[in-house]
Design a protein around this motif. Structure first.
Motif, short mmCIF file in Angstrom:
data_model
loop_
_atom_site.label_atom_id
_atom_site.label_comp_id
_atom_site.label_asym_id
_atom_site.label_seq_id
_atom_site.Cartn_x
_atom_site.Cartn_y
_atom_site.Cartn_z
N VAL A 259 1.04 -1.16 -0.06
CA VAL A 259 -0.02 0.25 -0.01
C VAL A 259 0.86 1.19 0.01
N PHE A 260 0.77 2.06 -1.03
CA PHE A 260 1.80 3.09 -1.44
C PHE A 260 1.22 4.50 -1.09
N GLU A 261 -0.21 4.44 -0.90
CA GLU A 261 -1.10 5.54 -0.75
C GLU A 261 -1.32 5.81 0.76
N GLY A 262 -1.85 6.95 1.23
CA GLY A 262 -2.05 7.12 2.60
C GLY A 262 -0.66 7.67 3.24
N ARG A 263 -1.04 7.63 4.65
CA ARG A 263 0.19 8.47 5.60
C ARG A 263 0.32 7.42 6.52
N ALA A 264 1.83 7.31 7.03
CA ALA A 264 2.30 6.63 8.01
C ALA A 264 2.93 7.32 9.14
N HIS A 265 2.38 7.18 10.57
CA HIS A 265 3.02 7.84 11.51
C HIS A 265 4.34 7.62 11.72
N ARG A 266 5.05 8.62 12.42
CA ARG A 266 6.66 8.10 12.65
C ARG A 266 6.73 6.78 13.50
N THR A 267 5.71 6.75 14.60
CA THR A 267 5.84 5.68 15.37
C THR A 267 5.83 4.29 14.52
N GLU A 268 4.91 4.43 13.40
CA GLU A 268 4.67 3.09 12.77
C GLU A 268 5.92 3.03 11.97
N TYR A 269 6.62 3.90 11.41
CA TYR A 269 7.83 3.61 10.46
C TYR A 269 9.10 3.18 11.31
N TRP A 270 9.13 4.09 12.87
CA TRP A 270 10.40 3.55 13.33
C TRP A 270 10.18 2.40 14.23
N VAL B 42 7.35 5.25 1.67
CA VAL B 42 6.44 6.35 0.83
C VAL B 42 5.53 6.84 1.79
N ARG B 43 4.67 5.93 2.71
CA ARG B 43 3.79 6.64 3.42
C ARG B 43 4.11 7.52 4.39
N GLY C 158 4.05 15.52 3.71
CA GLY C 158 3.47 16.27 2.77
C GLY C 158 4.39 16.23 1.36
N ARG C 159 5.43 15.04 1.32
CA ARG C 159 6.20 14.91 0.32
C ARG C 159 5.93 13.88 -0.59
N SER C 160 6.50 13.66 -1.66
CA SER C 160 6.03 12.87 -2.71
C SER C 160 6.94 11.50 -2.41
N GLY C 161 6.39 10.44 -2.73
CA GLY C 161 7.28 9.31 -2.34
C GLY C 161 8.35 9.16 -3.37
N TRP C 162 8.39 10.01 -4.41
CA TRP C 162 9.50 9.92 -5.29
C TRP C 162 10.78 10.71 -4.62
N TRP C 163 10.66 11.16 -3.31
CA TRP C 163 11.89 11.65 -2.65
C TRP C 163 12.71 10.44 -2.33
N LEU C 164 12.07 9.06 -2.26
CA LEU C 164 12.97 8.11 -1.96
C LEU C 164 14.43 7.88 -2.88
N LEU C 165 13.98 8.47 -4.19
CA LEU C 165 15.03 8.41 -5.03
C LEU C 165 16.43 9.09 -4.64
#
Length: 115
Positions: free
Chosen positions: A13-24, A67-68, A74-81
């Motif tokens: 799932v590349f749509e939506g948002r993810a908390h800092r907690t979820e990521y870390w 990406v989430r 507020g940034r695009s997932g393309w920033w991963l590049l």
């Protein structure tokens, strides 16, 4: 562990948002699993095959949660590049992943803190 399972449930799932907690929490548990696999491999002498399979299995969920996480600020997932730039790209992504999410709704979805 709940956060780790949540990321795996949202496998691609590349749509939506993810908390800092979820990521870390996903990153932290992932590090512990990798350390455990490394210890297991050195004990039984498989030379990285289990670790490779695990890394392959969590590749897509790792990219998806990243990406989430970028969407949350507020940034695009393309920033991963930007991680393709040695050192600088990794530092920029580290800072982005540490930032607090945008308050309120943004282009990528509703604020998760208000839900």
């Amino acid at each position: 562990m709940e956060w780790y399972i949540r990321v795996l449930e949202n496998y691609a799932v590349f749509e939506g948002r993810a908390h800092r907690t979820e990521y870390w929490m996903f990153v932290l548990i992932n590090v512990f699993v990798i350390i455990g696999i490394s210890l297991l491999e050195s004990a039984i002498g498989t030379q990285g095959s289990i670790g490779f399979l695990y890394s392959l299995a969590v590749l897509i969920p790792s990219v998806a949660v990243s990406v989430r996480r970028l969407h949350d600020i507020g940034r695009s997932g393309w920033w991963l590049l930007i991680s393709l730039l040695p050192i600088l790209g990794t530092l920029v992504l580290l800072v982005f992943h540490c930032l607090d999410g945008e308050p309120g709704d943004n282009d990528y979805g509703p604020d998760l803190k208000q839900a």
